[in-house]
Design a protein around this motif. Structure first.
Motif, PDB file in Angstrom:
ATOM      1  N   ALA A  63       0.833  -1.206   0.000  1.00 50.83           N
ATOM      2  CA  ALA A  63       0.000   0.000   0.000  1.00 50.83           C
ATOM      3  C   ALA A  63       0.869   1.257   0.000  1.00 50.83           C
ATOM      4  O   ALA A  63       0.590   2.203  -0.749  1.00 50.83           O
ATOM      5  N   PHE A  64       1.912   1.265   0.800  1.00 51.98           N
ATOM      6  CA  PHE A  64       2.761   2.457   0.837  1.00 51.98           C
ATOM      7  C   PHE A  64       3.554   2.626  -0.454  1.00 51.98           C
ATOM      8  O   PHE A  64       3.814   3.761  -0.884  1.00 51.98           O
ATOM      9  N   ILE A  65       3.893   1.543  -1.108  1.00 52.96           N
ATOM     10  CA  ILE A  65       4.534   1.654  -2.420  1.00 52.96           C
ATOM     11  C   ILE A  65       3.552   2.286  -3.403  1.00 52.96           C
ATOM     12  O   ILE A  65       3.912   3.196  -4.152  1.00 52.96           O
ATOM     13  N   LYS A  66       2.300   1.814  -3.387  1.00 49.94           N
ATOM     14  CA  LYS A  66       1.288   2.380  -4.293  1.00 49.94           C
ATOM     15  C   LYS A  66       0.984   3.836  -3.939  1.00 49.94           C
ATOM     16  O   LYS A  66       0.762   4.652  -4.831  1.00 49.94           O
ATOM     17  N   ILE A  67       0.942   4.148  -2.656  1.00 50.44           N
ATOM     18  CA  ILE A  67       0.715   5.536  -2.241  1.00 50.44           C
ATOM     19  C   ILE A  67       1.815   6.417  -2.835  1.00 50.44           C
ATOM     20  O   ILE A  67       1.545   7.482  -3.392  1.00 50.44           O
ATOM     21  N   TRP A  68       3.056   5.953  -2.726  1.00 51.76           N
ATOM     22  CA  TRP A  68       4.192   6.711  -3.249  1.00 51.76           C
ATOM     23  C   TRP A  68       4.083   6.874  -4.770  1.00 51.76           C
ATOM     24  O   TRP A  68       4.253   7.961  -5.304  1.00 51.76           O
ATOM     25  N   MET A  69       3.765   5.775  -5.446  1.00 49.43           N
ATOM     26  CA  MET A  69       3.728   5.797  -6.910  1.00 49.43           C
ATOM     27  C   MET A  69       2.498   6.520  -7.460  1.00 49.43           C
ATOM     28  O   MET A  69       2.554   7.102  -8.547  1.00 49.43           O
ATOM     29  N   ARG A  70       1.394   6.491  -6.733  1.00 48.19           N
ATOM     30  CA  ARG A  70       0.135   7.050  -7.248  1.00 48.19           C
ATOM     31  C   ARG A  70      -0.293   8.344  -6.558  1.00 48.19           C
ATOM     32  O   ARG A  70      -1.415   8.793  -6.769  1.00 48.19           O
ATOM     33  N   ALA A  71       0.538   8.910  -5.740  1.00 50.90           N
ATOM     34  CA  ALA A  71       0.155  10.114  -4.992  1.00 50.90           C
ATOM     35  C   ALA A  71      -0.325  11.228  -5.916  1.00 50.90           C
ATOM     36  O   ALA A  71      -1.254  11.962  -5.580  1.00 50.90           O
ATOM     37  N   ALA A  72       0.263  11.329  -7.084  1.00 51.95           N
ATOM     38  CA  ALA A  72      -0.129  12.393  -8.029  1.00 51.95           C
ATOM     39  C   ALA A  72      -1.552  12.186  -8.559  1.00 51.95           C
ATOM     40  O   ALA A  72      -2.185  13.137  -9.017  1.00 51.95           O
ATOM     41  N   SER A  73      -2.068  10.958  -8.458  1.00 48.34           N
ATOM     42  CA  SER A  73      -3.427  10.699  -8.964  1.00 48.34           C
ATOM     43  C   SER A  73      -4.508  11.029  -7.938  1.00 48.34           C
ATOM     44  O   SER A  73      -5.693  11.000  -8.271  1.00 48.34           O
ATOM     45  N   PHE A  74      -4.108  11.363  -6.717  1.00 50.55           N
ATOM     46  CA  PHE A  74      -5.099  11.733  -5.703  1.00 50.55           C
ATOM     47  C   PHE A  74      -5.833  12.996  -6.141  1.00 50.55           C
ATOM     48  O   PHE A  74      -5.226  13.982  -6.537  1.00 50.55           O
ATOM     49  N   ASP A  75      -7.162  12.959  -6.061  1.00 54.67           N
ATOM     50  CA  ASP A  75      -8.004  14.095  -6.448  1.00 54.67           C
ATOM     51  C   ASP A  75      -8.822  14.530  -5.233  1.00 54.67           C
ATOM     52  O   ASP A  75      -9.754  13.840  -4.834  1.00 54.67           O
ATOM     53  N   PRO A  76      -8.477  15.665  -4.624  1.00 51.34           N
ATOM     54  CA  PRO A  76      -9.200  16.117  -3.427  1.00 51.34           C
ATOM     55  C   PRO A  76     -10.682  16.376  -3.686  1.00 51.34           C
ATOM     56  O   PRO A  76     -11.485  16.361  -2.761  1.00 51.34           O
ATOM     57  N   GLY A  77     -11.062  16.552  -4.937  1.00 49.25           N
ATOM     58  CA  GLY A  77     -12.467  16.761  -5.274  1.00 49.25           C
ATOM     59  C   GLY A  77     -13.294  15.493  -5.132  1.00 49.25           C
ATOM     60  O   GLY A  77     -14.522  15.532  -5.102  1.00 49.25           O
ATOM     61  N   ARG A  78     -12.634  14.339  -5.064  1.00 49.99           N
ATOM     62  CA  ARG A  78     -13.344  13.060  -4.975  1.00 49.99           C
ATOM     63  C   ARG A  78     -13.373  12.494  -3.559  1.00 49.99           C
ATOM     64  O   ARG A  78     -13.988  11.456  -3.326  1.00 49.99           O
ATOM     65  N   GLY A  79     -12.696  13.142  -2.622  1.00 50.33           N
ATOM     66  CA  GLY A  79     -12.708  12.651  -1.248  1.00 50.33           C
ATOM     67  C   GLY A  79     -11.467  13.089  -0.505  1.00 50.33           C
ATOM     68  O   GLY A  79     -10.587  13.758  -1.055  1.00 50.33           O
TER      69      GLY A  79
END
Length: 188
Positions: free
Chosen positions: A57-73
């Protein structure tokens, strides 16, 4: 008198991770790893596996952090959702696989559309083309129908079904085998 703990800024942490700031990931790990491990343990039911899930999970968090959209949650919700999905996928992937013949698989294809029942309980909203399988399922004894739905829609193992229905494992296996034959014949 102790001062209240300052609020942790999850969103800022994810944005920093997206920029490649490793300290942000370290801070996030220190803040949430124990709680995420608890979530993974509840789902995976295995401590060692849960630790692997949190690591992934932390690897994915690191790799996908840029895909986080604050408008969705919320950022914290995103982190927990990512971990929960990994744990569910891991549990699904490590379950005992049931060998199904090609003809049984063809008969059970309409059951895949039953997954929509989790999103809506209104039968009028169920996918088209399911009437035939519903009719065949209705012909089964309720306990046997329950076994089929638990196995092929809910994804339970034979042992989990036996435990849930408080029925011997051999009986559950026999019910599923006979019910698949009956469904295959009905779908003919």
């Amino acid at each position: 008198m102790t001062l209240p703990e300052p609020l942790f800024d999850y969103e800022a942490c994810l944005l920093a991770c997206a920029r490649g700031e490793q300290q942000a990931l370290v801070a996030l790990y220190a803040q949430e790893s124990a709680r995420l491990l608890g979530v993974a343990k509840r789902i995976a039911r295995d401590s060692a596996l849960a630790e692997d899930i949190v690591h992934d999970a932390f690897i994915k968090i690191w790799m996908r952090a840029a895909s986080f959209d604050p408008g969705r949650g919320s950022a914290r919700g995103w982190i927990f959702s990512l971990t929960r999905h990994l744990a569910l996928n891991c549990r699904r992937d490590t379950r005992l696989e049931i060998q199904v013949s090609e003809s049984s698989e063809l008969a059970l294809q309409p059951l895949a559309t039953l997954d929509g029942r989790h999103q809506t309980q209104d039968p009028l909203q169920w996918p088209d083309g399911c009437e035939r399988i519903y009719g065949c399922l209705e012909q089964l004894d309720p306990a046997r129908r329950s076994c089929i739905v638990h196995a092929y829609v809910d994804g339970y193992t034979h042992a989990e079904i036996a435990n849930k229905l408080d029925t011997p494992l051999g009986t559950v296996k026999a019910w599923i085998k006979r019910s698949l034959s009956a469904l295959r014949e009905c779908m003919g």
